[in-house]
Design a protein around this motif. Structure first.
Motif, mmCIF file in Angstrom:
data_model
loop_
_atom_site.group_PDB
_atom_site.id
_atom_site.type_symbol
_atom_site.label_atom_id
_atom_site.label_comp_id
_atom_site.label_asym_id
_atom_site.label_seq_id
_atom_site.Cartn_x
_atom_site.Cartn_y
_atom_site.Cartn_z
ATOM 1 N N ASP A 286 0.862 -1.188 0.000
ATOM 2 C CA ASP A 286 0.000 0.000 0.000
ATOM 3 C C ASP A 286 0.904 1.247 0.000
ATOM 4 O OD1 ASP A 286 0.785 0.598 2.626
ATOM 5 O OD2 ASP A 286 -0.960 -0.373 3.525
ATOM 6 N N PRO A 287 0.352 2.420 -0.311
ATOM 7 C CA PRO A 287 1.211 3.607 -0.472
ATOM 8 C C PRO A 287 2.057 3.915 0.761
ATOM 9 C CG PRO A 287 -0.983 4.054 -1.319
ATOM 10 C CD PRO A 287 -1.053 2.714 -0.666
ATOM 11 N N GLY A 288 1.513 3.655 1.948
ATOM 12 C CA GLY A 288 2.268 3.917 3.176
ATOM 13 C C GLY A 288 3.508 3.022 3.253
ATOM 14 N N ALA A 289 3.342 1.767 2.845
ATOM 15 C CA ALA A 289 4.470 0.835 2.899
ATOM 16 C C ALA A 289 5.509 1.192 1.848
ATOM 17 C CB ALA A 289 3.972 -0.595 2.707
ATOM 18 N N VAL A 290 5.064 1.638 0.667
ATOM 19 C CA VAL A 290 6.017 2.070 -0.372
ATOM 20 C C VAL A 290 6.862 3.216 0.189
ATOM 21 C CG1 VAL A 290 6.265 3.182 -2.637
ATOM 22 C CG2 VAL A 290 4.586 1.343 -2.333
ATOM 23 N N GLU A 291 6.192 4.153 0.821
ATOM 24 C CA GLU A 291 6.903 5.302 1.386
ATOM 25 C C GLU A 291 7.900 4.850 2.463
ATOM 26 O OE1 GLU A 291 5.505 8.140 4.299
ATOM 27 O OE2 GLU A 291 7.677 8.184 4.009
ATOM 28 N N PRO A 302 3.939 -7.091 7.543
ATOM 29 C CA PRO A 302 2.712 -7.659 6.952
ATOM 30 C C PRO A 302 1.610 -6.618 6.769
ATOM 31 C CG PRO A 302 3.531 -9.074 8.720
ATOM 32 C CD PRO A 302 4.399 -7.841 8.722
ATOM 33 N N ALA A 303 1.556 -5.629 7.657
ATOM 34 C CA ALA A 303 0.480 -4.635 7.613
ATOM 35 C C ALA A 303 0.430 -3.870 6.300
ATOM 36 C CB ALA A 303 0.646 -3.645 8.772
ATOM 37 N N GLY A 304 1.591 -3.728 5.623
ATOM 38 C CA GLY A 304 1.634 -2.900 4.416
ATOM 39 C C GLY A 304 1.367 -3.658 3.127
ATOM 40 N N ILE A 305 1.036 -4.948 3.222
ATOM 41 C CA ILE A 305 0.869 -5.764 2.006
ATOM 42 C C ILE A 305 -0.605 -5.885 1.645
ATOM 43 C CG2 ILE A 305 1.264 -8.061 1.021
ATOM 44 C CD1 ILE A 305 3.611 -8.364 2.825
ATOM 45 N N THR A 306 -0.894 -5.717 0.334
ATOM 46 C CA THR A 306 -2.289 -5.835 -0.101
ATOM 47 C C THR A 306 -2.529 -7.035 -1.011
ATOM 48 O OG1 THR A 306 -1.872 -4.374 -1.982
ATOM 49 C CG2 THR A 306 -2.655 -3.329 0.050
ATOM 50 N N ALA A 307 -1.484 -7.608 -1.599
ATOM 51 C CA ALA A 307 -1.683 -8.783 -2.472
ATOM 52 C C ALA A 307 -0.363 -9.529 -2.625
ATOM 53 C CB ALA A 307 -2.201 -8.344 -3.846
ATOM 54 N N VAL A 308 -0.471 -10.812 -2.981
ATOM 55 C CA VAL A 308 0.706 -11.665 -3.177
ATOM 56 C C VAL A 308 0.507 -12.484 -4.443
ATOM 57 C CG1 VAL A 308 2.036 -13.594 -2.199
ATOM 58 C CG2 VAL A 308 1.058 -11.877 -0.674
ATOM 59 N N THR A 309 1.545 -12.568 -5.283
ATOM 60 C CA THR A 309 1.457 -13.485 -6.440
ATOM 61 C C THR A 309 2.697 -14.371 -6.475
ATOM 62 O OG1 THR A 309 2.616 -12.001 -7.947
ATOM 63 C CG2 THR A 309 0.225 -11.776 -7.880
ATOM 64 N N GLY A 310 2.606 -15.479 -7.192
ATOM 65 C CA GLY A 310 3.748 -16.382 -7.363
ATOM 66 C C GLY A 310 3.788 -17.420 -6.246
ATOM 67 N N SER A 311 4.644 -18.417 -6.424
ATOM 68 C CA SER A 311 4.794 -19.402 -5.349
ATOM 69 C C SER A 311 6.249 -19.391 -4.925
ATOM 70 C CB SER A 311 4.355 -20.790 -5.821
ATOM 71 O OG SER A 311 5.164 -21.216 -6.875
ATOM 72 N N PHE A 312 6.506 -18.790 -3.793
ATOM 73 C CA PHE A 312 7.873 -18.684 -3.293
ATOM 74 C C PHE A 312 7.935 -19.245 -1.879
ATOM 75 C CE2 PHE A 312 5.685 -14.543 -3.098
ATOM 76 C CZ PHE A 312 5.627 -14.329 -1.728
ATOM 77 N N GLU A 313 9.149 -19.584 -1.505
ATOM 78 C CA GLU A 313 9.416 -20.055 -0.143
ATOM 79 C C GLU A 313 10.149 -18.960 0.612
ATOM 80 O OE1 GLU A 313 8.333 -22.883 1.050
ATOM 81 O OE2 GLU A 313 7.454 -23.369 -0.922
ATOM 82 N N ASP A 322 4.367 -1.337 -6.263
ATOM 83 C CA ASP A 322 3.425 -0.346 -5.743
ATOM 84 C C ASP A 322 2.005 -0.777 -6.111
ATOM 85 O OD1 ASP A 322 3.011 0.317 -8.397
ATOM 86 O OD2 ASP A 322 4.096 2.229 -8.301
ATOM 87 N N GLU A 323 1.043 0.078 -5.823
ATOM 88 C CA GLU A 323 -0.351 -0.325 -6.026
ATOM 89 C C GLU A 323 -0.696 -0.587 -7.486
ATOM 90 O OE1 GLU A 323 -3.475 0.526 -2.827
ATOM 91 O OE2 GLU A 323 -2.871 2.444 -3.741
ATOM 92 N N ARG A 324 0.091 0.019 -8.383
ATOM 93 C CA ARG A 324 -0.175 -0.205 -9.804
ATOM 94 C C ARG A 324 0.598 -1.399 -10.368
ATOM 95 N NH1 ARG A 324 1.210 5.048 -12.324
ATOM 96 N NH2 ARG A 324 2.153 5.393 -10.302
ATOM 97 N N SER A 342 -2.932 -14.795 4.965
ATOM 98 C CA SER A 342 -3.596 -14.693 6.265
ATOM 99 C C SER A 342 -2.924 -13.662 7.185
ATOM 100 C CB SER A 342 -3.625 -16.065 6.940
ATOM 101 O OG SER A 342 -2.302 -16.488 7.146
ATOM 102 N N LEU A 343 -1.757 -13.178 6.809
ATOM 103 C CA LEU A 343 -1.054 -12.192 7.649
ATOM 104 C C LEU A 343 -1.230 -10.755 7.150
ATOM 105 C CD1 LEU A 343 2.439 -14.005 7.828
ATOM 106 C CD2 LEU A 343 0.414 -14.462 9.209
ATOM 107 N N MET A 344 -1.585 -10.651 5.847
ATOM 108 C CA MET A 344 -1.659 -9.341 5.175
ATOM 109 C C MET A 344 -2.539 -8.353 5.931
ATOM 110 S SD MET A 344 -1.929 -10.321 1.170
ATOM 111 C CE MET A 344 -3.639 -9.966 1.139
ATOM 112 N N GLY A 345 -2.070 -7.142 6.032
ATOM 113 C CA GLY A 345 -2.881 -6.091 6.630
ATOM 114 C C GLY A 345 -2.896 -6.122 8.147
#
Ligand code: GLU
Length: 372
Positions: A286-291, A302-313, A322-324, A342-345
Motif C-alpha cells: 500500500d502507499p504507506g508501505a512504499v513510502e 505484513p500490515a503494508g501488504i495488499t496482495a501476493v502473487t507467485g509461489s515462493f518459499e 506499488d499499487e499499480r 492470512s497475515l496481510m494487513g
C-alpha cells in the motif's frame, strides 16, 4: 608510445579477465593458438607484479571431440555431460600453457547462487585469496553439473562480475568477439563504438545483442553490459573488448569500451539481488508501505501488504510493487507465499499475540532489500 588512457586499469593490483567459448574456439573446437595468446598476455601482466584471475568458459566445446560430437549438443543433460568431460581437459590446457611461464593454475567451479550464501561466499573468498598468495592463478568456470545459467543465458559474464567482487578485484576485463559496445548493430556498418560509459544513463539509446554470432558462446553484448553495470556499481572499473586486445586492455590502453565505476563496494548478496536474481513472485504494497520502504528505508511488515502473487518459499527473492504493480524494490522474503494472505494487513503486535512471537518478524528485512 603507450596510450595509457585508463590509469585505474593499468595500476589495478588484482584484475579479473573473462573469456567466453566463442573467443577460444575455431570451427567448434578449442583453438590452442588462442589459449596461448591469452595465457601469454596474462602471464606478462603477472610477471609485472599484478594478480590476475581468469574466468573461462569452453568446457562444453572441449568435451565435444572426446565424446565424438560434431555439433554442440542441444539437450541440457548432454551439454552438462560434455562440460564435465571438457572441464578437466580445459584446465589441463591452461595448466600446460601457464606452466611455460612457471605459473600454477587452480580450478574453481562456482555458481552465482554459491556467492549469495554467506558461508559459500566466505569459503570462495578465502580459497581465491590463498591461491593468489601462493602465486597460483585461479581459473574459474560455472559449475555446470549443478548450474546451467551460463549454458542457458550466457551468464559467465555475470559470474565474472561476482567473482571480481568476491575476490576484491580492482578491475574487470570482459573479452568478446566484438571490440566493444556499439550504439547499434556493428554489422550494419554505421554503428559507432562507444569509448566510455559513465553510467547507465549513457546506455539509454544502445541496443545490445543477446547472443554471440557464432552460436557457440551464449553471452551476447547485453550480458556483458549487465555484468559491467554490476561491477561498476560495486566500484570496479570494467573494460569490454575483443580477446585479441587483452594485453592492451590489461595495460590500460585505449581499446573497447570502458565502464567507469559508479558506486561503492557493497554486499554481494545485495548486488546479486539487484542484478542477477530472478524474483519468484511479487508482494504488492500500500502507499504507506512504499513510502516506508523506499523513503525511510524501513523493513516491510505484513500490515503494508495488499496482495501476493507467485509461489515462493522463505528465503526466495521477490519483487515489491506499488499499487499499480510497478516493481519498486526487490528483497529476500522471510515467509512462504502461502503464509502471507492470512497475515496481510495485520499489525505485528496482533500477529504475535494471536500466532506467536515468530510472527513478529518482517516480511522483508531492510538489510535484505534493494531499491530498484
Ligand atoms: N560453462 C560452460 C562451458 O564452459 C558453458 C559454456 C557455453 O554455454 O557455451 O563450456
Amino acid at each position: 608510445m603507450h596510450d595509457e588512457a585508463r590509469p585505474d586499469i593499468a595500476a589495478s593490483p588484482r584484475t579479473v579477465v573473462k573469456i567466453g567459448s566463442s573467443s577460444l574456439t575455431r570451427n567448434g573446437a578449442i583453438d590452442d593458438a588462442r589459449i596461448v595468446a591469452l595465457t601469454d598476455a596474462i602471464a606478462a601482466r603477472v610477471g609485472r607484479g599484478h594478480q590476475v584471475l581468469l574466468v573461462s568458459s569452453g568446457a562444453i566445446a572441449t568435451g565435444m571431440a572426446p565424446l565424438g560430437l560434431k555439433k554442440r549438443p542441444r539437450d541440457l543433460a548432454t551439454q552438462q555431460a560434455a562440460a564435465s568431460v571438457g572441464q578437466g581437459l580445459l584446465i589441463a590446457r591452461y595448466t600446460d600453457a601457464f606452466s611455460r611461464h612457471r605459473l600454477g593454475v587452480g580450478q574453481v567451479l562456482l555458481t552465482a547462487d554459491d556467492l549469495m550464501r554467506r558461508a559459500h561466499y566466505r569459503n570462495a573468498q578465502r580459497t581465491l585469496e590463498r591461491l593468489l598468495e601462493l602465486n597460483v592463478l585461479p581459473v574459474v568456470n560455472e559449475n555446470d553439473t549443478v548450474a546451467t545459467d551460463e549454458i542457458r543465458f550466457g551468464d559467465n559474464d555475470r559470474l565474472a562480475a561476482l567473482v571480481a567482487h568476491v575476490s576484491r578485484a580492482s578491475a574487470l576485463i570482459l573479452l568478446s568477439d566484438v571490440d566493444g559496445l556499439y550504439d547499434g548493430d556493428p554489422r550494419n556498418g554505421n554503428a559507432i563504438r562507444i569509448d566510455m560509459v559513465t553510467g547507465p544513463g549513457d546506455l539509454a539509446n544502445v541496443r545490445a545483442g543477446r547472443t554471440g554470432a557464432s552460436g557457440l558462446g551464449r553471452g551476447g553484448m547485453s550480458t556483458k553490459v549487465d555484468s559491467a553495470l554490476i561491477a561498476t556499481a560495486a566500484g570496479i572499473p570494467t573494460v569490454v573488448t575483443t580477446a585479441r586486445d587483452v594485453g592492451k586492455a590489461l595495460a590500460g590502453e585505449k581499446t573497447g569500451t570502458y565502464f567507469a565505476p559508479t558506486g561503492q563496494r557493497q554486499s554481494t548478496r545485495l548486488l546479486w539481488l539487484a542484478h542477477a536474481a530472478v524474483a519468484r513472485g511479487t508482494v504488492k504494497l500500500d502507499p504507506g508501505a512504499v513510502e516506508a520502504v523506499i523513503d525511510r528505508r524501513a523493513s516491510l511488515l505484513p500490515a503494508g501488504i495488499t496482495a501476493v502473487t507467485g509461489s515462493f518459499e522463505a528465503g526466495d527473492p521477490v519483487d515489491l510493487t506499488d499499487e499499480r504493480g510497478k516493481p519498486v524494490a526487490r528483497g529476500i522474503v522471510s515467509y512462504a507465499a502461502k503464509e502471507l494472505p492470512s497475515l496481510m494487513g495485520r499489525s505485528t503486535r496482533w500477529l504475535s499475540a494471536r500466532l506467536g512471537p515468530e510472527y513478529e518478524r518482517e516480511v522483508v528485512h531492510r538489510d535484505d532489500l534493494v531499491i530498484l
